[in-house]
Design an enzyme around this catalytic site. Sequence first.
Site, mmCIF file in Angstrom:
data_model
loop_
_atom_site.group_PDB
_atom_site.id
_atom_site.type_symbol
_atom_site.label_atom_id
_atom_site.label_comp_id
_atom_site.label_asym_id
_atom_site.label_seq_id
_atom_site.Cartn_x
_atom_site.Cartn_y
_atom_site.Cartn_z
ATOM 1 N N GLY A 163 -12.397 39.386 40.576
ATOM 2 C CA GLY A 163 -12.079 39.597 38.934
ATOM 3 C C GLY A 163 -12.074 38.104 38.268
ATOM 4 O O GLY A 163 -11.767 38.141 37.133
ATOM 5 N N THR A 175 -13.818 35.522 35.926
ATOM 6 C CA THR A 175 -14.891 35.607 34.953
ATOM 7 C C THR A 175 -15.290 34.249 34.699
ATOM 8 O O THR A 175 -14.805 33.229 35.174
ATOM 9 C CB THR A 175 -14.407 36.252 33.776
ATOM 10 O OG1 THR A 175 -13.353 35.511 33.322
ATOM 11 C CG2 THR A 175 -14.069 37.990 34.087
ATOM 12 N N GLY A 185 -15.677 43.201 38.569
ATOM 13 C CA GLY A 185 -14.884 43.644 37.386
ATOM 14 C C GLY A 185 -14.505 42.668 36.523
ATOM 15 O O GLY A 185 -13.833 41.690 36.925
ATOM 16 N N HIS A 192 -6.147 35.781 24.183
ATOM 17 C CA HIS A 192 -5.483 35.630 25.636
ATOM 18 C C HIS A 192 -4.500 34.361 25.584
ATOM 19 O O HIS A 192 -4.666 33.442 24.529
ATOM 20 C CB HIS A 192 -6.804 35.334 26.476
ATOM 21 C CG HIS A 192 -7.007 36.618 27.251
ATOM 22 N ND1 HIS A 192 -8.375 37.127 26.627
ATOM 23 C CD2 HIS A 192 -6.791 37.326 28.352
ATOM 24 C CE1 HIS A 192 -8.402 38.267 27.564
ATOM 25 N NE2 HIS A 192 -7.474 38.463 28.293
ATOM 26 N N LYS A 227 -6.400 30.567 29.913
ATOM 27 C CA LYS A 227 -7.568 31.175 30.115
ATOM 28 C C LYS A 227 -8.839 30.325 29.885
ATOM 29 O O LYS A 227 -8.905 29.537 28.832
ATOM 30 C CB LYS A 227 -7.909 32.558 29.410
ATOM 31 C CG LYS A 227 -9.033 33.135 29.735
ATOM 32 C CD LYS A 227 -8.949 34.684 29.513
ATOM 33 C CE LYS A 227 -10.137 35.354 29.542
ATOM 34 N NZ LYS A 227 -10.333 35.482 31.323
#
Length: 235
Positions: free
Chosen positions: A71, A73, A96, A131, A135
């Site tokens: 997960g 990114t 994902g 976000h 992040k």
Amino acid sequence: MKIALLGYGKMGKVIERIALERGHEIVLRKSSSTTFEGLENADVAIDFSVPSVAVENISTCINNGIPVISGTTGWLENYHEMVQLCESKNAAFLYGSNFSLGVNLFFELNDYLAQMMSKFKEYNVSMEEIHHTQKLDKPSGTAISLANAIINHTDKNNWAIENPKADDLFIDVQRIENVPGTHSVLYTSEVDFIEIKHVAHNREGFALGSIVAAEWIIGKKGVFSMKDVLNLNSK
């Protein structure tokens, strides 16, 4: 199920708690200061680390025959390399950009709406992504997935987060304290606008989805997505 956690930050700890509640066992908690010792005992690995180590984490699992759910990114320039490695090793790999059930349904809604709106040139499409300030990547992987679906169905050629050209899909990226994730798609004309939005309240949905994916991938070989887990490919 014995799980190796690759990345033991906030998400890793939420995944651990939910996994234990579901009767699973954690055999490795991999952080920047620890090794892969214990990976060989795992039935599956879940990677929620950082972009700089994602490829190493995924390839180590594939090379050791451990199914891996990722997960993380911000590393997708190497995605096809990981797909090729998985296929060459007859392994199992699932990436994902977002594991939330709601987001994956939102992906489907976005794709359908983009197809429908492609006929109405009076509407201009744009996006907004918000976000938390921790992040690292901009825009989010979820926003990129949404943007790519829109680009596939419209006359937009690329996405941009600043200084967009006429044929760019503009993504307004914001970083605000304590926002788990908000994604909006807007179609605007001179007389009205249409908006679809997904708002995450916490990290629980992402964590649960990754565990469900890990449960699903056991015993399988190949490269998968959450569409496979949720049986959305048959729509």
